[in-house]
Design a protein around this motif. Structure first.
Motif, PDB file in Angstrom:
ATOM      1  N   ILE A  40     -48.409  -1.734  -3.514  1.00  0.00           N
ATOM      2  CA  ILE A  40     -47.959  -2.963  -2.859  1.00  0.00           C
ATOM      3  C   ILE A  40     -46.936  -3.629  -3.759  1.00  0.00           C
ATOM      4  O   ILE A  40     -47.205  -3.867  -4.941  1.00  0.00           O
ATOM      5  N   VAL A  41     -45.763  -3.929  -3.220  1.00  0.00           N
ATOM      6  CA  VAL A  41     -44.781  -4.715  -3.958  1.00  0.00           C
ATOM      7  C   VAL A  41     -44.456  -5.949  -3.120  1.00  0.00           C
ATOM      8  O   VAL A  41     -44.069  -5.855  -1.966  1.00  0.00           O
ATOM      9  N   ASP A  42     -44.710  -7.108  -3.732  1.00  0.00           N
ATOM     10  CA  ASP A  42     -44.499  -8.386  -3.056  1.00  0.00           C
ATOM     11  C   ASP A  42     -44.314  -9.445  -4.146  1.00  0.00           C
ATOM     12  O   ASP A  42     -45.152  -9.552  -5.041  1.00  0.00           O
ATOM     13  N   PRO A  43     -43.246 -10.214  -4.087  1.00  0.00           N
ATOM     14  CA  PRO A  43     -43.051 -11.241  -5.107  1.00  0.00           C
ATOM     15  C   PRO A  43     -44.069 -12.381  -5.037  1.00  0.00           C
ATOM     16  O   PRO A  43     -44.289 -13.077  -6.023  1.00  0.00           O
ATOM     17  N   SER A  44     -44.725 -12.549  -3.920  1.00  0.00           N
ATOM     18  CA  SER A  44     -45.734 -13.599  -3.775  1.00  0.00           C
ATOM     19  C   SER A  44     -47.090 -13.069  -4.226  1.00  0.00           C
ATOM     20  O   SER A  44     -47.688 -12.216  -3.567  1.00  0.00           O
ATOM     21  N   GLY A  45     -47.574 -13.561  -5.356  1.00  0.00           N
ATOM     22  CA  GLY A  45     -48.849 -13.104  -5.893  1.00  0.00           C
ATOM     23  C   GLY A  45     -50.017 -13.345  -4.955  1.00  0.00           C
ATOM     24  O   GLY A  45     -50.901 -12.504  -4.812  1.00  0.00           O
ATOM     25  N   GLN A  46     -50.013 -14.487  -4.293  1.00  0.00           N
ATOM     26  CA  GLN A  46     -51.102 -14.813  -3.374  1.00  0.00           C
ATOM     27  C   GLN A  46     -51.145 -13.843  -2.192  1.00  0.00           C
ATOM     28  O   GLN A  46     -52.195 -13.313  -1.845  1.00  0.00           O
ATOM     29  N   ARG A  47     -49.989 -13.587  -1.615  1.00  0.00           N
ATOM     30  CA  ARG A  47     -49.924 -12.673  -0.470  1.00  0.00           C
ATOM     31  C   ARG A  47     -50.251 -11.241  -0.918  1.00  0.00           C
ATOM     32  O   ARG A  47     -50.967 -10.515  -0.250  1.00  0.00           O
ATOM     33  N   ARG A  48     -49.725 -10.851  -2.083  1.00  0.00           N
ATOM     34  CA  ARG A  48     -49.987  -9.514  -2.616  1.00  0.00           C
ATOM     35  C   ARG A  48     -51.480  -9.295  -2.832  1.00  0.00           C
ATOM     36  O   ARG A  48     -52.031  -8.261  -2.460  1.00  0.00           O
ATOM     37  N   ASP A  49     -52.163 -10.282  -3.385  1.00  0.00           N
ATOM     38  CA  ASP A  49     -53.599 -10.162  -3.620  1.00  0.00           C
ATOM     39  C   ASP A  49     -54.393 -10.135  -2.321  1.00  0.00           C
ATOM     40  O   ASP A  49     -55.387  -9.416  -2.197  1.00  0.00           O
ATOM     41  N   ARG A  50     -53.947 -10.908  -1.338  1.00  0.00           N
ATOM     42  CA  ARG A  50     -54.629 -10.924  -0.042  1.00  0.00           C
ATOM     43  C   ARG A  50     -54.509  -9.555   0.639  1.00  0.00           C
ATOM     44  O   ARG A  50     -55.491  -9.016   1.158  1.00  0.00           O
ATOM     45  N   ILE A  51     -53.317  -8.970   0.602  1.00  0.00           N
ATOM     46  CA  ILE A  51     -53.115  -7.643   1.195  1.00  0.00           C
ATOM     47  C   ILE A  51     -53.949  -6.605   0.457  1.00  0.00           C
ATOM     48  O   ILE A  51     -54.558  -5.732   1.071  1.00  0.00           O
ATOM     49  N   ALA A  52     -53.997  -6.709  -0.871  1.00  0.00           N
ATOM     50  CA  ALA A  52     -54.808  -5.769  -1.661  1.00  0.00           C
ATOM     51  C   ALA A  52     -56.276  -5.883  -1.272  1.00  0.00           C
ATOM     52  O   ALA A  52     -56.984  -4.870  -1.193  1.00  0.00           O
ATOM     53  N   GLY A  53     -56.738  -7.088  -0.988  1.00  0.00           N
ATOM     54  CA  GLY A  53     -58.119  -7.278  -0.540  1.00  0.00           C
ATOM     55  C   GLY A  53     -58.380  -6.614   0.801  1.00  0.00           C
ATOM     56  O   GLY A  53     -59.418  -5.983   1.005  1.00  0.00           O
ATOM     57  N   TYR A  54     -57.427  -6.759   1.734  1.00  0.00           N
ATOM     58  CA  TYR A  54     -57.567  -6.110   3.038  1.00  0.00           C
ATOM     59  C   TYR A  54     -57.629  -4.592   2.884  1.00  0.00           C
ATOM     60  O   TYR A  54     -58.452  -3.919   3.507  1.00  0.00           O
ATOM     61  N   LEU A  55     -56.751  -4.057   2.047  1.00  0.00           N
ATOM     62  CA  LEU A  55     -56.719  -2.612   1.850  1.00  0.00           C
ATOM     63  C   LEU A  55     -57.982  -2.115   1.150  1.00  0.00           C
ATOM     64  O   LEU A  55     -58.482  -1.037   1.458  1.00  0.00           O
ATOM     65  N   ALA A  56     -58.495  -2.894   0.214  1.00  0.00           N
ATOM     66  CA  ALA A  56     -59.736  -2.512  -0.464  1.00  0.00           C
ATOM     67  C   ALA A  56     -60.886  -2.442   0.534  1.00  0.00           C
ATOM     68  O   ALA A  56     -61.743  -1.557   0.449  1.00  0.00           O
ATOM     69  N   ALA A  57     -60.894  -3.351   1.507  1.00  0.00           N
ATOM     70  CA  ALA A  57     -61.936  -3.326   2.536  1.00  0.00           C
ATOM     71  C   ALA A  57     -61.840  -2.060   3.387  1.00  0.00           C
ATOM     72  O   ALA A  57     -62.840  -1.603   3.935  1.00  0.00           O
ATOM     73  N   LEU A  58     -60.641  -1.470   3.467  1.00  0.00           N
ATOM     74  CA  LEU A  58     -60.451  -0.226   4.216  1.00  0.00           C
ATOM     75  C   LEU A  58     -60.695   1.011   3.355  1.00  0.00           C
ATOM     76  O   LEU A  58     -60.620   2.132   3.848  1.00  0.00           O
ATOM     77  N   SER A  78     -45.042   8.980 -11.031  1.00  0.00           N
ATOM     78  CA  SER A  78     -46.111   9.625 -10.284  1.00  0.00           C
ATOM     79  C   SER A  78     -45.929   9.379  -8.791  1.00  0.00           C
ATOM     80  O   SER A  78     -45.744   8.245  -8.368  1.00  0.00           O
ATOM     81  N   SER A  79     -45.999  10.442  -8.022  1.00  0.00           N
ATOM     82  CA  SER A  79     -45.896  10.289  -6.571  1.00  0.00           C
ATOM     83  C   SER A  79     -47.270  10.427  -5.924  1.00  0.00           C
ATOM     84  O   SER A  79     -47.380  10.775  -4.762  1.00  0.00           O
ATOM     85  N   ASP A  80     -48.300  10.147  -6.686  1.00  0.00           N
ATOM     86  CA  ASP A  80     -49.668  10.293  -6.200  1.00  0.00           C
ATOM     87  C   ASP A  80     -50.139   8.994  -5.554  1.00  0.00           C
ATOM     88  O   ASP A  80     -50.902   8.230  -6.134  1.00  0.00           O
ATOM     89  N   PHE A  81     -49.634   8.730  -4.342  1.00  0.00           N
ATOM     90  CA  PHE A  81     -50.070   7.570  -3.573  1.00  0.00           C
ATOM     91  C   PHE A  81     -50.032   7.937  -2.103  1.00  0.00           C
ATOM     92  O   PHE A  81     -49.375   8.887  -1.705  1.00  0.00           O
ATOM     93  N   ASP A  82     -50.773   7.179  -1.305  1.00  0.00           N
ATOM     94  CA  ASP A  82     -50.904   7.496   0.115  1.00  0.00           C
ATOM     95  C   ASP A  82     -50.243   6.479   1.032  1.00  0.00           C
ATOM     96  O   ASP A  82     -49.971   6.774   2.185  1.00  0.00           O
ATOM     97  N   LEU A  83     -50.032   5.284   0.519  1.00  0.00           N
ATOM     98  CA  LEU A  83     -49.478   4.216   1.341  1.00  0.00           C
ATOM     99  C   LEU A  83     -48.588   3.359   0.464  1.00  0.00           C
ATOM    100  O   LEU A  83     -48.925   3.077  -0.687  1.00  0.00           O
ATOM    101  N   LEU A  84     -47.462   2.952   1.006  1.00  0.00           N
ATOM    102  CA  LEU A  84     -46.515   2.119   0.276  1.00  0.00           C
ATOM    103  C   LEU A  84     -46.176   0.918   1.141  1.00  0.00           C
ATOM    104  O   LEU A  84     -45.680   1.075   2.264  1.00  0.00           O
ATOM    105  N   LEU A  85     -46.450  -0.279   0.644  1.00  0.00           N
ATOM    106  CA  LEU A  85     -46.137  -1.511   1.366  1.00  0.00           C
ATOM    107  C   LEU A  85     -45.104  -2.291   0.563  1.00  0.00           C
ATOM    108  O   LEU A  85     -45.358  -2.655  -0.587  1.00  0.00           O
ATOM    109  N   VAL A  86     -43.950  -2.537   1.170  1.00  0.00           N
ATOM    110  CA  VAL A  86     -42.864  -3.254   0.503  1.00  0.00           C
ATOM    111  C   VAL A  86     -42.550  -4.496   1.321  1.00  0.00           C
ATOM    112  O   VAL A  86     -42.173  -4.397   2.495  1.00  0.00           O
ATOM    113  N   ASP A  87     -42.694  -5.660   0.700  1.00  0.00           N
ATOM    114  CA  ASP A  87     -42.369  -6.906   1.381  1.00  0.00           C
ATOM    115  C   ASP A  87     -40.855  -7.041   1.489  1.00  0.00           C
ATOM    116  O   ASP A  87     -40.116  -6.628   0.592  1.00  0.00           O
ATOM    117  N   ARG A  88     -40.393  -7.646   2.559  1.00  0.00           N
ATOM    118  CA  ARG A  88     -38.954  -7.767   2.776  1.00  0.00           C
ATOM    119  C   ARG A  88     -38.285  -8.715   1.791  1.00  0.00           C
ATOM    120  O   ARG A  88     -37.076  -8.717   1.637  1.00  0.00           O
TER     121      ARG A  88
END
Length: 104
Positions: A40-58, A78-88
């Protein structure tokens, strides 16, 4: 139904037909594995943490980045990842410059 019977077929010439049909059947889906890692790349720490919480629940393990440069550095190593979320709103570099770097 004949193709799914356990053990070898017991019918003379029909055994070959059953063998061919068995190979032609689509494979049963494998049980779903754990989702994996999300970046997850997002300059907003609050939003980044909220998204990380949603993904952790999944079931994802979320790695968080503030800038596009941090994300690009990780992807180069390392290209060992399954999902990439980039905030605009990503910066350093901006989204227009980051996407071609990630594709390369």
């Amino acid at each position: 139904a004949l193709a799914r019977l356990p053990g070898p077929p017991l019918h003379g010439q029909q055994a070959r037909v059953v063998e061919v049909l068995t190979r032609a059947l689509p494979r049963a889906p494998e049980p779903a594995a754990a989702p994996g890692t999300a970046l997850i790349v997002d300059p907003s720490g609050q939003r980044r943490d909220r998204i990380a919480g949603y993904l952790a629940a999944l079931g994802y393990r979320a790695e968080r980045y503030t800038t596009g440069r941090e994300l690009a550095r990780h992807v180069r190593q390392s290209s060992d990842f399954d999902l990439l979320l980039v905030d605009r709103h990503v910066f350093d570099p901006t989204l227009d410059d980051l996407l071609p770097q990630l594709r390369a």
